[in-house]
Design a protein around this motif. Structure first.
Motif: not given
Length: 179
Positions: A79-83
């Protein structure tokens, strides 16, 4: 040597190897416990393995595991990498962080010793969720033989000058091949 002789030799060597391996595991655990206690009590981090005649054959030293960054919560990490780095997401039926990018980030975090990375484009410092930097193996010890240590042990064993608790010494062990 006949096939029957080879079969007996292999079975014998396997039985001896299993016995030695089992004893080695127990001794390593006991030595590790002793080294940990010695370090706590007196700061001792290594000990010499010495034959009865005073010949030092090896040195055993405490080793400390190196911390390494590992993804511990893949959903939070993804989720962090996607953001923050959406270009590093491969889209299929499911979204996954590119393996090469994960490897690169984990190496950076391992080097830094913390689960943080710097965005090289913006200079922004990011705390990375789902990653911990911690030791990946338990504390252990290493054994380093002196240049003639193995030969010295073999000589002492063969002469009967070296006895090991828990290991029954056969009357004679030969290199084999003699008939």
């Amino acid at each position: 040597m006949s096939l029957r002789d080879l079969a007996l030799e292999e079975a014998t060597l396997k039985a001896l190897a299993d016995m030695v391996k089992e004893r080695l595991t127990a001794v390593r655990l006991e030595l590790q416990s002793g080294l940990d206690a010695a370090e706590k009590e007196a700061g001792t981090r290594q000990i010499a393995a010495t034959l009865a005649d005073g010949t030092t054959v090896a040195t055993l030293s405490l080793t400390d595991p190196n911390p390494e960054a590992k993804v511990t919560d893949s959903d939070a990490f993804k989720a962090w990498v996607m953001e923050v780095f959406p270009s590093e997401i491969e889209r299929r039926f499911v979204a996954e962080v590119r393996e090469a990018f994960t490897t690169k980030l984990l190496a950076e975090m391992t080097a830094a010793g913390v689960p943080r990375v710097v965005d090289k484009d913006t200079g922004e410092l990011h705390d990375v969720p789902g990653v911990q930097v911690k030791a990946t193996r338990s504390r252990n010890h290493s054994l380093r033989f002196k240049p003639t240590g193995r030969a010295d042990i073999t000589t002492a064993w063969q002469s009967g000058a070296l006895a090991l608790p828990g290991i029954t010494r056969p009357a004679q062990i030969t290199a084999g091949g003699a008939e």
